[in-house]
Design a protein around this motif. Structure first.
Motif, mmCIF file in Angstrom:
data_model
loop_
_atom_site.group_PDB
_atom_site.id
_atom_site.type_symbol
_atom_site.label_atom_id
_atom_site.label_comp_id
_atom_site.label_asym_id
_atom_site.label_seq_id
_atom_site.Cartn_x
_atom_site.Cartn_y
_atom_site.Cartn_z
ATOM 1 N N LEU A 160 0.826 -1.203 0.000
ATOM 2 C CA LEU A 160 0.000 0.000 0.000
ATOM 3 C C LEU A 160 0.862 1.254 0.000
ATOM 4 O O LEU A 160 0.569 2.224 -0.706
ATOM 5 N N LEU A 161 1.947 1.248 0.760
ATOM 6 C CA LEU A 161 2.853 2.401 0.756
ATOM 7 C C LEU A 161 3.416 2.646 -0.636
ATOM 8 O O LEU A 161 3.613 3.793 -1.048
ATOM 9 N N GLU A 162 3.663 1.573 -1.385
ATOM 10 C CA GLU A 162 4.231 1.709 -2.730
ATOM 11 C C GLU A 162 3.356 2.564 -3.632
ATOM 12 O O GLU A 162 3.861 3.257 -4.517
ATOM 13 N N THR A 163 2.050 2.534 -3.430
ATOM 14 C CA THR A 163 1.156 3.307 -4.291
ATOM 15 C C THR A 163 1.318 4.804 -4.080
ATOM 16 O O THR A 163 0.871 5.597 -4.908
ATOM 17 N N PHE A 164 1.952 5.196 -2.979
ATOM 18 C CA PHE A 164 2.147 6.616 -2.691
ATOM 19 C C PHE A 164 3.563 7.094 -2.988
ATOM 20 O O PHE A 164 3.823 8.291 -2.951
ATOM 21 N N ILE A 165 4.492 6.177 -3.222
ATOM 22 C CA ILE A 165 5.872 6.567 -3.514
ATOM 23 C C ILE A 165 5.976 6.984 -4.974
ATOM 24 O O ILE A 165 5.565 6.252 -5.870
ATOM 25 N N LYS A 166 6.506 8.157 -5.222
ATOM 26 C CA LYS A 166 6.689 8.656 -6.585
ATOM 27 C C LYS A 166 8.167 8.975 -6.820
ATOM 28 O O LYS A 166 8.776 9.659 -6.002
ATOM 29 N N PRO A 167 8.724 8.478 -7.953
ATOM 30 C CA PRO A 167 8.070 7.629 -8.949
ATOM 31 C C PRO A 167 7.742 6.248 -8.369
ATOM 32 O O PRO A 167 8.392 5.785 -7.441
ATOM 33 N N ARG A 168 6.731 5.622 -8.951
ATOM 34 C CA ARG A 168 6.253 4.327 -8.449
ATOM 35 C C ARG A 168 7.368 3.289 -8.511
ATOM 36 O O ARG A 168 8.074 3.180 -9.512
ATOM 37 N N PRO A 169 7.588 2.529 -7.434
ATOM 38 C CA PRO A 169 8.616 1.475 -7.440
ATOM 39 C C PRO A 169 8.412 0.491 -8.587
ATOM 40 O O PRO A 169 7.278 0.159 -8.939
ATOM 41 N N VAL A 170 9.501 0.040 -9.158
ATOM 42 C CA VAL A 170 9.471 -0.957 -10.235
ATOM 43 C C VAL A 170 9.938 -2.284 -9.658
ATOM 44 O O VAL A 170 11.042 -2.375 -9.110
ATOM 45 N N ASP A 171 9.104 -3.302 -9.757
ATOM 46 C CA ASP A 171 9.406 -4.611 -9.157
ATOM 47 C C ASP A 171 9.733 -4.465 -7.671
ATOM 48 O O ASP A 171 10.634 -5.122 -7.147
ATOM 49 N N HIS A 172 9.016 -3.555 -6.997
ATOM 50 C CA HIS A 172 9.156 -3.318 -5.554
ATOM 51 C C HIS A 172 10.521 -2.732 -5.185
ATOM 52 O O HIS A 172 10.954 -2.857 -4.039
#
Length: 435
Positions: A160-172
């Motif tokens: 869920l945190l990943e959806t707010f990180i910009k730029p969006r994480p690639v493969d986590h």
């Protein structure tokens, strides 16, 4: 004779029927349990399924992971978590506002690398993405997002945190996690991926040279740690976290850090000079207007802190033995004692490693005591604001934050001389947290 055979047969048939009913009930129970596991946390939690535009508005997804993949990941996380639920794991949330000494208090827990998974301000990403063009946020949306992100992080789920990180994480994988270097857990060897030449990480680890943060590795490290602590200055109402306190998987405890509002304003004027330029000029006699909205904002902040503390100190059933109020001034004056009290409250052993860190970082020289440093001469910090905050501003704060000052045991000043007289203590001896 028929009666003799009839009774055992009847008993046998009855037992068979009961067994079948038990099997049916068991299967239904299993399905219901599985259904609950697959649900997103604290319904409705739509944030994990709907990505955010740059302006913070919620929009339908364009590229999404399959629902099966997401649910499978949650099942795996739940299974791993279930195996260690009986190990006495502790979950601690450190609540504060900016310039209250929360970074220092967080470090008291960050020192235990072997058995502590510590996160520094993960909600920074959430606040940034939810910030509206006007510079504010929708309080209701933000409160739900903060709550849901915190719950998943305590369960070692970063999705869920990943959806707010910009730029969006690639493969986590992300090079942009806010203040990664402030978490020892995110910079230890098991989470240190190979360095990638040409990839710049905003908050690179200082203890070793690591590549961008692999959140899958971070999740694995979190699952293997006995205790989990998160520090945040972005939750403004304790009541909004009630569902977390009632989540039986977490057994969550809250440490609520407060500080004299006059000292907080004095510190913010120095640390965030551009934002408080008019305040400083007005206090020095320059003919500038203080925006009434700023005064209302100051009062609102104090009221939020006070109301959260009043809820915590009243010990409602959902917070009983889960809430501890700590004044920054008490930590600064008695760092070892207060640290031991906090550790006793959490039920986490107080180690020699933490004691050594306290001794080293509460007697720092002026050269190492920067604005954002956790190395301070703690005894001096308590009084320092009294000589930097103009008396005129002290009166403004006292008017706006009077109820908070009284609740937390901070004395009012009536003259400039009283403000600057070190022989007069502005801190009442006050006992909180009577359990």
């Amino acid at each position: 004779m028929r009666i003799l055979y009839t009774i055992p047969v009847a008993i046998f048939v009855t037992l068979v029927i009961i067994e079948k009913e038990n099997n049916i009930i068991s299967r239904v129970s299993d399905k219901l349990t599985l259904k609950e596991i697959l649900k997103t946390p604290l319904q409705p939690s739509h944030f994990s399924r709907i990505p955010l535009k740059h302006n913070g508005s919620l929009t339908p997804p364009s590229k999404m992971d399959s629902r099966f993949s997401i649910k499978k990941q949650r099942l795996e996380t739940y299974s791993k978590h279930k195996k260690v639920m009986a190990s006495g794991r502790k979950h601690i949330l450190l609540l504060a506002t900016t310039r209250t000494g929360s970074s220092f208090v967080g470090e008291l827990f960050n020192q235990q690398v072997d058995n502590m998974f510590y996160l520094f301000e993960p909600l920074w990403h959430v606040e940034k993405q939810l910030t509206l063009k006007t510079g504010g946020t929708n309080a209701i949306v933000a409160a739900k997002a903060y709550r849901d992100v915190l719950q998943q992080l305590f369960l070692c789920d970063f999705s869920l945190l990943e959806t707010f990180i910009k730029p969006r994480p690639v493969d986590h994988i992300t090079p942009a996690l806010f203040r990664r270097e402030s978490s020892s857990s995110l910079c230890e060897k098991s989470v240190c991926s190979p360095f990638i030449k040409g990839v710049f990480e905003s908050y690179a680890c200082r203890t070793r040279r690591c590549g961008p943060l692999n959140l899958t590795m971070a999740s694995e490290s979190c699952l293997h740690k006995k205790n989990r602590v998160i520090k945040t200055v972005r939750v403004h109402h304790l009541e909004n976290l009630r569902l977390l306190a009632e989540d039986p998987r977490l057994d969550l405890k809250f440490i609520h850090l407060v500080r004299d509002p006059r000292a907080v304003l004095a510190s913010r004027i120095v640390a965030f000079e551009d934002n408080y330029k008019n305040w400083k000029q007005w206090a020095m006699g320059v003919d500038v207007a203080i925006d009434e909205n700023e005064v209302r904002k100051l009062k609102g902040n104090c009221d939020n802190i006070r109301m959260s503390a009043e809820i915590g100190l009243s010990q409602p059933p959902w917070l009983r033995r889960r809430y501890m109020l700590v004044r920054y001034e008490d930590i600064a004056r008695f760092p070892m004692r207060k640290a031991m009290e906090m550790y006793n409250f959490t039920g986490i052993p107080f180690t020699k490693q933490v004691k050594s860190w306290i001794l080293k970082n509460t007697h720092a020289s002026k050269e190492t005591s920067g604005i954002f440093s956790t190395q301070k001469n703690s005894a001096e910090q308590v009084q320092k604001w009294r000589f930097s905050l103009p008396f005129k501003l002290a009166l403004v704060v006292q008017k706006a934050c009077g109820p908070a000052l009284k609740l937390f045991g901070y004395k009012f000043v009536s003259t400039k001389e009283m403000l600057e007289d070190k022989s007069i203590s502005l801190i009442e001896d006050k006992v909180f947290n009577v359990l």
